[in-house]
Design an enzyme around this catalytic site. Structure first.
Site, PDB file in Angstrom:
ATOM      1  CB  CYS A 292      31.408  39.114  31.574  1.00 56.68           C
ATOM      2  SG  CYS A 292      32.679  38.242  30.630  1.00 56.68           S
ATOM      3  N   GLY A 294      29.111  41.939  35.782  1.00 57.14           N
ATOM      4  CA  GLY A 294      28.614  43.290  36.006  1.00 57.14           C
ATOM      5  C   GLY A 294      27.582  43.723  34.977  1.00 57.14           C
ATOM      6  N   GLY A 296      25.173  42.860  37.203  1.00 57.86           N
ATOM      7  CA  GLY A 296      24.636  41.882  38.134  1.00 57.86           C
ATOM      8  C   GLY A 296      23.224  41.405  37.887  1.00 57.86           C
ATOM      9  N   GLY A 297      22.546  41.931  36.878  1.00 64.82           N
ATOM     10  CA  GLY A 297      21.164  41.521  36.641  1.00 64.82           C
ATOM     11  C   GLY A 297      21.035  40.041  36.307  1.00 64.82           C
ATOM     12  CE  LYS A 298      22.550  39.043  30.099  1.00 66.48           C
ATOM     13  NZ  LYS A 298      22.917  40.480  30.231  1.00 66.48           N
ATOM     14  CD  GLU A 317      32.597  43.236  35.757  1.00 67.20           C
ATOM     15  OE1 GLU A 317      33.374  44.000  35.159  1.00 67.20           O
ATOM     16  OE2 GLU A 317      31.729  42.541  35.183  1.00 67.20           O
ATOM     17  CG  ASP A 344      41.973  39.038  32.816  1.00 66.58           C
ATOM     18  OD1 ASP A 344      41.014  38.732  32.076  1.00 66.58           O
ATOM     19  OD2 ASP A 344      43.087  39.367  32.370  1.00 66.58           O
ATOM     20  CG  ASP A 361      26.047  39.581  29.095  1.00 69.59           C
ATOM     21  OD1 ASP A 361      26.028  39.780  27.869  1.00 69.59           O
ATOM     22  OD2 ASP A 361      25.471  40.319  29.915  1.00 69.59           O
ATOM     23  CB  CYS A 414      23.629  43.643  24.381  1.00 63.47           C
ATOM     24  SG  CYS A 414      25.017  44.654  24.891  1.00 63.47           S
TER      25      CYS A 414
END
Length: 461
Positions: A292, A294, A296-298, A317, A344, A361, A414
């Site tokens: 998952c 988006g 994209g930081g991780k 994504e 998906d 994530d 999160c």
């Protein structure tokens, strides 16, 4: 609304009219900063926009930078964070609580200036009246003036004592006092206990949600060194080896950030990526999956780490526009990227047993990131969690299927909500005998200074 924001002793009151016959004072103009803040609140209310995405657009539209940009950010974000408390105060000052949304937005901004910012009372009231005249019309200006004068008659603590129901520390009282929906207060209380902490920490956790977060940067390994970060004015946090705090100023002054060698990323998110990279894997360690990905930081941090080991990351994504954000986010770490795909995650295109490591994530309620997304607390409903849990379980099952025997999966959210964290992992592991839990942890904003990230490391057997 931290403690330092609640002290307004000695603040000036509205000045008296001038002597008879004197010229009327000139009407103040609506400054661009307050107009920009109002437009942010309107976009959040009308368009379901995210404040952190609308803010840069408004700053550019009104050509605001430096102190003005900081004022807009605090005014808009603070009004959104304090919305529950401020609405209770506003309603207490009305004879007819029903208001047009655009008038209530003006009042929320005015109340935040009066009760939580160092804005003189007369300035907060006068500019709010002019903002009403400019954005709404002449009609409600008298009401706005009267309400804000009442609000200015006492400080925030006194207002909370007046409008927050129930005993101090009760869920009902905390909901109003800390500006959280009651169901969120209950969910966070359950989360503390579910993760082995004391429910007595709840007021501190709720207050931490209302503290403006410090900007945290990630220095992507192999791309930027410590000397460059220090020269730009950043300081290491001392927790994540790649996390740096930014003291303020224009982020575009940091070349590493502009070039994608560094990024803005909460330390909790960095630690999730490190949990995957640090897990031991025997044998092949070449293909990593970010299920998952988006925005994209991780993926970017994982790709930087993978490149140092001769491995590559496939970033998946489900939403095309977010996959495009991932593409831009990993532009500087191409050596560690296998590809970016839109698909998906519960119905993957790859075969089982393809990857050595996988990160999930998962989409979640976001109740651990309310500092950064203040509007989320007003949008989420308990039924949202039920829908999300079904998706989270399906994604974790997909990730476990995607890794080879001996491979590892890190499941992260999160959100500290028990149903989305411990509940998802336990349910998935009960349903299969080819995986086990190796470790898990939960971070908290009031103790760890970052978003309330949860991570569990599972191994495929």
């Amino acid at each position: 609304m931290g403690d330092h924001d609640r002290r307004r002793a000695g603040r000036g009151r509205q000045s008296r009219p001038g002597p008879a016959g004197s010229a009327p004072p000139s009407r103040p103009k609506v400054d661009p900063a307050r107009r920009a803040a109002w437009e942010v609140l309107k976009a959040v209310r009308v368009d379901d926009a995210y404040a952190n995405l609308v803010l840069p657009q408004m700053l550019e539209k009104y050509d605001l930078s430096g102190r003005d940009a900081g004022f807009v950010t605090e005014l808009a974000s603070g009004a959104l964070r304090g919305q529950g408390t401020y609405d209770a105060i506003i309603d207490a000052c009305l004879t007819k609580p029903k208001l047009e949304g655009k008038v209530r937005d003006v009042l929320r901004l005015g109340v935040h200036q009066l009760l939580a910012m160092r804005v003189p009372d007369h300035a907060a009231i006068a500019t709010s009246v002019e903002l009403t005249r400019d954005r709404v019309g002449q009609g409600p200006t008298g009401l706005v003036n009267a309400v804000l004068r009442k609000v200015a008659s006492q400080d925030l603590d006194a207002w909370i004592d007046q409008v927050a129901p129930g005993e101090p520390g009760s869920a009902a009282q905390l909901a109003v006092a800390t500006s959280h929906p009651a169901w969120v207060v209950d969910a966070l209380a359950e989360a503390l206990e579910g993760h082995g902490r004391d429910r007595a920490e709840l007021p501190a956790l709720l207050e931490a949600d209302n503290a403006a977060p410090q900007v945290t940067l990630v220095a992507r390994p192999g791309l930027v060194d410590e000397d460059e970060m220090r020269a730009a004015g950043a300081e290491p946090t001392g927790r994540s080896p790649y996390a740096w705090t930014w003291g303020g100023g224009d982020l575009t002054s940091l070349p590493a950030l502009v070039q994608g060698r560094a990024g803005v990323q909460d330390e909790g998110s960095q630690r999730v990526a490190l949990a995957l990279a640090d897990a031991s894997v025997e044998g092949r360690d070449e293909r990593w999956l970010d299920l998952c990905a988006g925005p994209g930081g991780k993926s970017a941090l994982l790709a930087a780490l993978a490149a140092q080991r001769g491995a590559k990351v496939l970033a998946n994504e489900s939403q095309h526009h977010r996959a495009q954000l991932v593409q831009r986010g990993v532009r500087s770490v191409r050596d560690g990227i296998l590809g970016v795909v839109t698909g998906d995650g519960t119905r993957p295109a790859w075969r089982p047993d393809t990857f050595d490591r996988a990160l999930v994530d998962a989409p979640c309620s976001g109740l651990g990131a309310l500092r950064r997304r203040p509007e989320s607390r007003w949008r989420r409903q308990p039924r949202d969690v039920e829908v999300l849990v079904r998706l989270q379980r399906a994604l974790l099952v997909s990730a476990l299927d995607a890794v080879r025997p001996g491979g590892v999966v890190v499941y992260a959210t999160c959100s500290p909500v028990v149903a989305e964290t411990i509940g998802v992992v336990s349910a998935v592991l009960r349903a299969r005998d080819d995986a086990h839990l190796e470790s898990s942890w939960q971070l908290w904003p009031h103790t760890d200074g970052c978003d309330a990230m949860y991570a569990a490391t599972l191994r495929r057997t």
